[in-house]
Design an enzyme around this catalytic site. Structure first.
Site, mmCIF file in Angstrom:
data_model
loop_
_atom_site.group_PDB
_atom_site.id
_atom_site.type_symbol
_atom_site.label_atom_id
_atom_site.label_comp_id
_atom_site.label_asym_id
_atom_site.label_seq_id
_atom_site.Cartn_x
_atom_site.Cartn_y
_atom_site.Cartn_z
ATOM 1 N N ASP A 1 -1.488 6.973 6.397
ATOM 2 C CA ASP A 1 -2.563 6.059 6.012
ATOM 3 C C ASP A 1 -2.802 5.153 7.215
ATOM 4 O OD1 ASP A 1 -4.185 4.031 5.076
ATOM 5 O OD2 ASP A 1 -2.940 3.541 3.338
ATOM 6 N N LYS B 1 -12.189 -1.600 8.044
ATOM 7 C CA LYS B 1 -11.446 -2.437 8.984
ATOM 8 C C LYS B 1 -12.024 -2.279 10.391
ATOM 9 C CE LYS B 1 -8.312 -2.718 5.578
ATOM 10 N NZ LYS B 1 -8.088 -3.886 4.730
ATOM 11 N N TRP C 1 0.830 -1.210 0.000
ATOM 12 C CA TRP C 1 0.000 0.000 0.000
ATOM 13 C C TRP C 1 0.859 1.253 0.000
ATOM 14 C CZ3 TRP C 1 -4.141 -1.638 -1.856
ATOM 15 C CH2 TRP C 1 -4.634 -2.907 -1.505
#
Length: 357
Positions: free
Chosen positions: A166, A190, A99
């Site tokens: 992030d 999440k 990511w």
């Protein structure tokens, strides 16, 4: 048979949030309309949006000079929206996995982008430390939890430049000093809600500094001015965020969930370290509380498919590792009960008895 949901995302949600959302789909707050068909401009939904924002601010202790946005597009959209708004001369990134790499790729479309530290040399099994942060950066970007490799920052780093993070997969799992960051973003799927909504926490004074012209939808200032309603927001997803944040507050907030998350992770890591069939993949000091990654030891590597099937028969869902790294991954997000972790540990012990003589 009870299912134990270890999926990496979209992932487990509090049961009360799911039940309330199901009711609201049929009749939202007794108004005779479904949550799926109400206007985002209605007073009914504005109340939901405002409460979700207020709960987020309260639970994470977000200072007043930061704005909280609920947007579409997922964290992947933020990979380019961040540099669009902040990168004027040069940005810095810490590369801790897939990511982070995707974010780096997008940033390079907008200007000079330096990788100031990386853990790629050891397949991203640790968090880089003791590196120098250049002071000429417009910002430094980090990914605080790495779902594929099972590593996580345990503290908020000190940065001489604007820090961007992030936090898709560990937001609200532990206390965060928001004041150390200029911008925090993440996909909600999440710990705070379903797929379809993205959160952004941004300090207003860092905006409006780039010379490029910004498309209206990309400019954070437009979303701030319209309280996340510059265009139609993801109404249903924001409602579930509110319900999830209500649940988190009801059980004691971030300090309480941090304690539970630490207990869950310790339970599983202790079994991984004890059981001769398994071994962890991340260095111990950087092991994630949210995504616990492990593999079969070399001696028993051929048993991996059998263990996956055995675990499935025992009700374990989503423990297969990411396709890039293989092995196993147990995602122990906020809403996962400790009983599910114990069930996985029991499963591992039972499998051990079957194969270790």
């Amino acid at each position: 048979m009870k299912k134990h949901n270890f999926s990496a995302g979209p992932s487990i949600l509090p049961r009360v949030a799911i039940e309330n959302a199901a009711k609201a789909i049929l009749d939202f707050d007794g108004i005779g309309l479904s949550l799926l068909e109400i206007s985002h401009r209605s007073a009914d939904f504005e109340a939901v949006n405002n409460e979700a924002e207020a709960l987020f601010r309260e639970l994470l202790q977000v200072p007043d000079n930061y704005k909280i946005l609920f947007l579409g597009g997922g964290a992947s959209t933020q990979f380019f929206q961040v540099p669009y708004n902040l990168l004027e001369k040069k940005a810095g990134y810490v590369n801790t996995g897939v990511w982070a790499n995707k974010a780096i790729k997008e940033a390079r479309l907008f200007g000079e982008t330096d990788v100031v530290a990386s853990s790629e040399d050891k397949n991203f099994n640790y968090i880089p430390k003791n590196y120098t942060i250049p002071t000429d950066l417009d910002y430094l970007h980090i990914t605080t939890n790495n779902t594929i490799y099972g590593t996580e920052y345990k503290t908020d780093i000190d940065s001489p430049v604007t820090l961007v993070a992030d936090m898709s997969s560990d937001i609200l799992s532990r206390p965060v000093d928001v004041s150390k960051y200029g911008l925090i973003y993440g996909g909600a799927q999440k710990n705070i809600g379903p797929a379809g909504v993205t959160f952004v926490i941004v300090r207003e004074d860092i905006l409006g500094k780039v010379s490029r012209k910004l498309p209206s939808m990309v400019d954070y200032r437009n979303h701030i001015a319209n309280q996340s309603m510059f265009n139609t927001p993801p109404v249903f997803a924001i409602y579930v965020v509110r319900e999830t944040l209500r649940w988190l507050k009801s059980i004691g907030g971030v300090p309480a969930i941090q304690k539970l998350n630490e207990e869950k992770a310790a339970l599983l890591y202790e079994e991984i370290d004890r059981n001769p069939l398994f071994e962890g993949t991340a260095v111990k000091e950087d092991r994630s509380l949210m995504n616990i990654c492990f593999v079969m030891t070399e001696k028993y590597a051929d048993l991996a498919p059998q263990f996956l099937e055995f675990a499935k028969l025992k009700g374990m869902v989503g423990i297969k590792g990411h396709r890039l790294v293989g092995g196993f991954r147990a995602s122990t997000y906020n809403a996962l009960p400790k009983e599910s972790v114990q069930a996985l540990v029991d499963c591992m012990r039972e499998f051990e008895k079957m194969h270790v003589k």
